[in-house]
Design an enzyme around this catalytic site. Structure first.
Site, PDB file in Angstrom:
ATOM      1  N   THR A  13      45.746  37.042  47.679  1.00 44.01           N
ATOM      2  CA  THR A  13      46.501  38.050  48.432  1.00 44.01           C
ATOM      3  C   THR A  13      46.627  37.695  49.900  1.00 44.01           C
ATOM      4  O   THR A  13      47.675  37.923  50.518  1.00 44.01           O
ATOM      5  CB  THR A  13      45.822  39.428  48.298  1.00 44.01           C
ATOM      6  OG1 THR A  13      45.848  39.836  46.927  1.00 44.01           O
ATOM      7  CG2 THR A  13      46.527  40.480  49.132  1.00 44.01           C
ATOM      8  N   THR A  86      40.988  38.092  45.757  1.00 42.78           N
ATOM      9  CA  THR A  86      39.823  38.963  45.608  1.00 42.78           C
ATOM     10  C   THR A  86      39.458  39.262  44.160  1.00 42.78           C
ATOM     11  O   THR A  86      38.295  39.557  43.870  1.00 42.78           O
ATOM     12  CB  THR A  86      40.049  40.301  46.333  1.00 42.78           C
ATOM     13  OG1 THR A  86      41.193  40.963  45.762  1.00 42.78           O
ATOM     14  CG2 THR A  86      40.275  40.078  47.813  1.00 42.78           C
TER      15      THR A  86
END
Length: 320
Positions: A13, A86
């Site tokens: 991300t 993540t």
């Protein structure tokens, strides 16, 4: 003299842009570092763009690639920062924690909940924390997020949106970033080792997790064994509740079947904290008597990596 840090980028991300079909990693290592000029003032940075992937697409083969990249450069740098998605970063952190035995420099993973280009991003804060940890000289594998630094073997993602996404499970945090003072504050450290640095590359990825529900059919365990899995983590109830003969769905016969086939069974708990304690209740003691190994207080992420390494290296698993 500035510390020399190697920045290894893998996607995630933190590097994402809108592809028109959802977020996809696109920003490279140099672009990420350029958004945090304070990092360049803190240390000298070299860049390695190892891959550009959403972490949901990573496999144990990618852990080997990342660990290998660190090992190849281990003696040339004062520390490493690894940007990562993540969603599976806790798995990679655990993998590097065990694969990089006696690492002599900081290896710090980080990522973000919002892309670097987002106006409210947490990426800059996380990346700066990671560079401070990497330049600190504190050897070990860590995960840095929202100003907190966790040991690689105990990090777990608990939130999909909140900035404080990762927590340390059954172990104190390693440290925190004091942004006002511009420095790391360390709380805990691993026991220092005088052993030589060693890379463990042999992983057997025929490992799976079987989460038990009330009434789960034991046939699922047989199916997993027959499918060729060599290590199975049973995510049990509470302190280690595995259905026994008092249940119409007793797992004991299939546990016997798995053990006879040479499959390693490790029991963990569905509880986030406190770990599994098979010796507490009869349902746990019976599982142990039939050959199930306790996973103790380790996270599922850590257990999966430890099991892959142990199977890959042919280790004795009696003290797993």
């Amino acid at each position: 003299m500035k510390k020399r840090i190697c920045f290894i980028a893998t996607g995630g991300t933190i590097a994402c842009s809108d592809s028109g079909n959802g977020l996809m990693p696109s920003l490279g290592a140099e672009g990420l570092a350029a958004a945090v000029p304070e990092a360049g003032e803190l240390c000298s940075i070299d860049f390695v763009q190892l891959m550009q992937l959403d972490s949901s697409n990573l496999t144990p083969a990618h852990w080997q690639e990342i660990a290998g990249a660190v090992a190849e450069r281990h003696d040339a740098y004062d520390g490493f920062v690894i940007s990562h998605g993540t969603d599976t970063m806790a798995y990679t952190a655990a993998a590097l924690y065990y694969m990089l035995e006696n690492v002599k420099v900081p290896v710090v993973l980080t990522g973000s909940q919002l892309p670097m280009e987002h106006p409210e991003t947490d990426a800059k804060r996380n990346l700066l924390t990671a560079f401070h940890a990497a330049a600190s000289g504190r050897a070990g594998v860590f995960l840095a997020f929202d100003g907190h630094v966790l040991f690689g073997d105990s990090a777990k993602k608990l939130y999909s949106k909140e900035f404080h996404a990762f927590h340390s499970i059954n172990r104190p945090e390693a440290g925190v970033m004091d942004f006002a003072a511009g420095k790391m504050v360390w709380h805990q450290q691993d026991c220092p080792s005088s052993g030589s640095f060693r890379l463990h590359r042999q992983l057997d990825d025929r490992v799976m997790v079987l989460k038990l529900l009330p009434g789960t059919s034991p046939e699922l365990l047989k199916l997993a064994v027959d499918a060729g899995y060599r290590g199975i983590i049973l995510e049990s109830f509470g302190s280690g509740g595995v259905p026994t003969d008092e249940s119409p769905h007793s797992f004991l016969p299939m546990i016997d079947y798995a053990i006879q086939k040479g499959v390693v069974l490790v029991c963990t708990t569905q509880c986030i904290y406190d770990g599994v304690h098979l010796e507490t209740y009869e349902v746990g003691v019976r599982a142990m008597q039939h050959g199930v190994i306790s996973g103790g207080t380790a996270t599922v992420e850590a257990l999966a990596v430890k099991l892959m390494l142990a199977l890959g290296e042919g280790r004795d698993l009696t003290d797993f």
